[in-house]
Design an enzyme around this catalytic site. Structure first.
Site, PDB file in Angstrom:
ATOM      1  N   ASN A  42       0.858  -1.193   0.000  1.00  0.00           N
ATOM      2  CA  ASN A  42       0.000   0.000   0.000  1.00  0.00           C
ATOM      3  C   ASN A  42       0.890   1.238   0.000  1.00  0.00           C
ATOM      4  O   ASN A  42       2.117   1.130  -0.018  1.00  0.00           O
ATOM      5  CB  ASN A  42      -0.963  -0.020   1.189  1.00  0.00           C
ATOM      6  CG  ASN A  42      -0.220  -0.041   2.509  1.00  0.00           C
ATOM      7  OD1 ASN A  42       0.495   0.886   2.860  1.00  0.00           O
ATOM      8  ND2 ASN A  42      -0.369  -1.139   3.251  1.00  0.00           N
ATOM      9  N   ILE A  45      -3.032  -6.882  14.434  1.00  0.00           N
ATOM     10  CA  ILE A  45      -1.970  -6.673  15.427  1.00  0.00           C
ATOM     11  C   ILE A  45      -2.463  -5.829  16.609  1.00  0.00           C
ATOM     12  O   ILE A  45      -2.248  -6.177  17.772  1.00  0.00           O
ATOM     13  CB  ILE A  45      -0.732  -6.025  14.768  1.00  0.00           C
ATOM     14  CG1 ILE A  45      -0.207  -6.919  13.639  1.00  0.00           C
ATOM     15  CG2 ILE A  45       0.363  -5.764  15.803  1.00  0.00           C
ATOM     16  CD1 ILE A  45       0.931  -6.321  12.824  1.00  0.00           C
ATOM     17  N   LYS A  99     -14.001   2.290  15.234  1.00  0.00           N
ATOM     18  CA  LYS A  99     -12.802   1.437  15.143  1.00  0.00           C
ATOM     19  C   LYS A  99     -12.099   1.347  16.500  1.00  0.00           C
ATOM     20  O   LYS A  99     -11.650   0.287  16.912  1.00  0.00           O
ATOM     21  CB  LYS A  99     -11.852   2.004  14.080  1.00  0.00           C
ATOM     22  CG  LYS A  99     -10.651   1.125  13.794  1.00  0.00           C
ATOM     23  CD  LYS A  99      -9.870   1.608  12.590  1.00  0.00           C
ATOM     24  CE  LYS A  99      -8.626   0.762  12.360  1.00  0.00           C
ATOM     25  NZ  LYS A  99      -7.828   1.166  11.228  1.00  0.00           N
TER      26      LYS A  99
END
Ligand SMILES: Cc1cc2nc3c(=O)[nH]c(=O)nc-3n(C[C@H](O)[C@H](O)[C@H](O)COP(=O)(O)O)c2cc1C
Length: 404
Positions: free
Chosen positions: A212, A311, A341
């Site tokens: 990315n 993670i 989130k």
């Protein structure tokens, strides 16, 4: 370096006789670019290696070399020059000058200035390896440290004399970093910070992969700011083309799984975890062992994806998690997705990049999401923002993390 991170700082830059004087031209440029004012003082020997004219042109101030210089109104340069200083930096610091400092000698302008100072003193040694290893030099350096003088370096490697070993001066950029670090408030002193930065790379075959647009700049800026704030910093980086910040321990990884495993191996020691890396959510199941060939008769390749480990969520789920901070990059509706989130990952703080994706840019604008609400920080270059974020993180640390 952030623009003007040394604004308002006044340094006396003392130069002594050594080949490394050439590095001080670049150091002066870095210091003045960062907003510091630099008053150069040279020993007689230093003027044999680089001219006061060069140093005056770069610092924008007249250079002093003699204690009998009548340009100072009261003729006491040895007192006046250090009175406005936030620090005296001796670079390069010769064997001879270290010996003089250790014994409080005052037989020229620079040494007298150092004895008469009322500000911190930093020395950046530069000498041949035998001169550095000489027991007298080592005794002097031990004495200087005991006297509260900061000794920066030396480095190790090839030397101007052709020998290889300890004693060469830190490069100008590293010296700058050490000086900037010296001036930073030590708000994370004694803390251990684990960070991830950059993109991950998920292979399709041995030569191709999915990645990315993360440049790693924000994560590296945060690692630098945390180091400058006094933390011990471990940076786990995906594939990026960035230099390791001074004083930071760096570990390079490629894939999300490798990044996850590296984090899990080190997180038990961390007081703070900052997940800045743009970690791939998916990887190709069973990447091809051999390069996938393009042939006329072969159909287009198809790939099956599997999910990578999360993670940040894995860190937050640990029985004794560090203070965990996440980053979010959204292409829209950050205000809605940011808090959602943060709650989903169960972390106390989530930092959302505001506006269009900021990958690769030098500037950024962020919102801090936490249980109590959202706070916007003003747009700034990533290094300035990183420093502000470290202050915000330090402010939110629970007291219990002090005793981890
Ligand atoms: C070509 C040359 C290179 C030198 N390089 C160094 C050096 O890198 N480090 C050092 O401590 N002395 C070096 N010296 C010796 C110093 O210049 C010498 O000890 C001098 O007296 C130092 O004076 P100062 O401490 O007043 O500047 C060098 C001498 C010469 C001639």
């Amino acid at each position: 370096m952030a623009t003007a991170e040394l604004a308002g700082k006044h340094l006396v830059l003392g130069m002594t006789g050594g080949i490394a004087c050439y590095k001080i031209a670049e150091l002066t440029r870095l210091l003045t670019k960062a907003g510091a004012t630099v008053q150069v003082v040279m020993t007689e020997a230093a003027t044999q290696f680089i001219t006061p004219v060069t140093m005056q042109a770069l610092s924008g101030r007249p250079v002093y070399t003699s204690q009998w210089d009548a340009r100072v109104p009261n003729n006491m340069a040895h007192i006046d020059l250090s009175r406005e200083a936030d620090a005296i930096v001796i670079a390069p610091a010769s064997t001879d000058f270290l010996a003089k400092l250790a014994h409080g000698m005052a037989d020229d302008l620079l040494s007298t200035l150092c004895v008469a100072r009322d500000c911190p003193l930093l020395v950046v040694p530069a000498m041949n390896r035998q001169m550095w290893q000489n027991p007298a030099t080592q005794r002097n350096v031990t004495q200087l440290r005991a006297d509260g003088i900061e000794v920066l370096g030396p480095d190790s490697g090839p030397q101007a004399c052709g020998e290889v070993g300890d004693g060469r001066m830190l490069e100008a950029a590293a010296t700058y970093e050490a000086i900037a670090s010296f001036f930073s408030p030590k708000i994370l002193s004694g803390r251990r910070v684990l960070l991830t930065a950059g993109p991950t790379f998920e292979p399709l075959d041995p030569v191709r992969g999915i990645t990315n647009r993360s440049s790693g700049k924000m994560g590296f800026a945060l690692a630098r700011a945390a180091q400058q704030a006094g933390a011990e910093v471990h940076l786990i980086a995906g594939p990026v083309a960035l230099e390791t910040p001074w004083g930071v321990f760096r570990q390079d990884v490629q894939t999300a799984q490798q990044m996850h495993d590296a984090v899990m191996r080190s997180v038990a020691d961390a007081d703070i975890f900052i997940g800045v890396a743009a970690v791939a959510d998916w990887r190709v199941d069973h990447a091809s062992e051999h390069k996938i060939k393009k042939t006329a008769e072969r159909a287009l390749p198809t790939f099956t994806f599997v999910e990578n480990p999360d993670i940040l969520a894995a860190v937050a789920k640990l029985p004794h998690p560090p203070f965990a901070v996440g980053f979010a990059a959204e292409s829209g509706d950050l205000e809605v997705h940011g808090e959602e989130k943060r709650a989903r990952k169960n972390v106390p703080l989530l930092i959302g990049n505001l506006g269009p994706l900021t990958f690769g840019l030098d500037d950024n604008e962020v919102i801090l999401f936490e249980a109590g609400g959202a706070t916007k920080l003003p747009r700034a270059d990533k290094q300035t923002l990183a420093r502000a974020l470290i202050v915000e993180i330090a402010r939110r640390l629970p007291d219990t993390s002090l005793i981890r």
